[in-house]
Design an enzyme around this catalytic site. Structure first.
Site, PDB file in Angstrom:
ATOM      1  N   GLU A   1      -8.475 -11.340  -2.507  1.00 33.61           N
ATOM      2  CA  GLU A   1      -7.898 -11.580  -1.184  1.00 33.61           C
ATOM      3  C   GLU A   1      -8.956 -11.600  -0.087  1.00 33.61           C
ATOM      4  O   GLU A   1      -8.641 -11.760   1.080  1.00 33.61           O
ATOM      5  CB  GLU A   1      -6.865 -10.493  -0.869  1.00 33.61           C
ATOM      6  CG  GLU A   1      -5.677 -10.540  -1.797  1.00 33.61           C
ATOM      7  CD  GLU A   1      -4.649  -9.478  -1.475  1.00 33.61           C
ATOM      8  OE1 GLU A   1      -4.861  -8.663  -0.554  1.00 33.61           O
ATOM      9  OE2 GLU A   1      -3.614  -9.457  -2.145  1.00 33.61           O
TER      10      GLU A   1
ATOM     11  N   ASN B   1       6.826   1.859  -7.244  1.00 32.85           N
ATOM     12  CA  ASN B   1       6.987   0.450  -6.885  1.00 32.85           C
ATOM     13  C   ASN B   1       7.365  -0.349  -8.131  1.00 32.85           C
ATOM     14  O   ASN B   1       6.609  -0.427  -9.086  1.00 32.85           O
ATOM     15  CB  ASN B   1       5.669  -0.063  -6.290  1.00 32.85           C
ATOM     16  CG  ASN B   1       5.721  -1.519  -5.879  1.00 32.85           C
ATOM     17  OD1 ASN B   1       6.739  -2.179  -6.008  1.00 32.85           O
ATOM     18  ND2 ASN B   1       4.599  -2.000  -5.391  1.00 32.85           N
TER      19      ASN B   1
ATOM     20  N   HIS C   1      -1.520  -2.423  -3.854  1.00 33.12           N
ATOM     21  CA  HIS C   1      -2.975  -2.407  -4.033  1.00 33.12           C
ATOM     22  C   HIS C   1      -3.696  -2.435  -2.687  1.00 33.12           C
ATOM     23  O   HIS C   1      -4.871  -2.122  -2.606  1.00 33.12           O
ATOM     24  CB  HIS C   1      -3.435  -3.581  -4.911  1.00 33.12           C
ATOM     25  CG  HIS C   1      -3.188  -4.922  -4.322  1.00 33.12           C
ATOM     26  ND1 HIS C   1      -1.948  -5.534  -4.381  1.00 33.12           N
ATOM     27  CD2 HIS C   1      -3.997  -5.762  -3.648  1.00 33.12           C
ATOM     28  CE1 HIS C   1      -2.023  -6.711  -3.780  1.00 33.12           C
ATOM     29  NE2 HIS C   1      -3.261  -6.875  -3.324  1.00 33.12           N
TER      30      HIS C   1
END
Length: 121
Positions: free
Chosen positions: A83, A46, A55
């Site tokens: 998050e 990536n 992640h």
């Protein structure tokens, strides 16, 4: 392998904040259920981990990757915690609460909207 990697990255881009997917889940979504390990290889390549949130991909038991390529497991955990991803212990995510289910998520309310306020309640 380039086409496979592009398909992996396209799927991973769709995983919303606060959710995770497993390597095997991504492989099954691609129609290659025995390719979980190759999903991991694709994610190591990536080139833009900000745009493509690798992640958010974990092992099927909710374990984060000890060899997370973009800073190690501490970085992966910090990104997920930021998050709102719930952890059961230092290395395992609460998969019951945080597993991405694309079909179900399309029918649910986005978490960043105050629905009570929007509906005038």
């Amino acid at each position: 392998m380039a086409e496979f990697s592009e398909r992996v990255l396209d799927i991973v881009k769709q995983i919303p904040r606060g959710k995770v997917a497993s390597y095997g889940q991504i492989a099954r979504m691609m129609g290659s259920p025995r390719s979980a390990r190759y999903v991991g290889y694709a994610l190591r390549g990536n080139h833009d981990p900000i745009v493509i949130p690798c992640h958010r991909v974990v092992f099927k038991d909710g374990r984060i990757c000890e060899g997370y390529a973009f800073g190690g497991p501490e970085v992966q955990r910090a990104l997920l915690e930021d998050e709102g991803v719930a952890f059961l212990d230092d290395m395992h995510i609460d998969m019951d609460a945080c597993l991405w289910q694309p079909e179900a998520d399309r029918l649910s309310r986005p978490p960043d909207i105050d629905w009570e306020k929007e509906m005038g309640l």
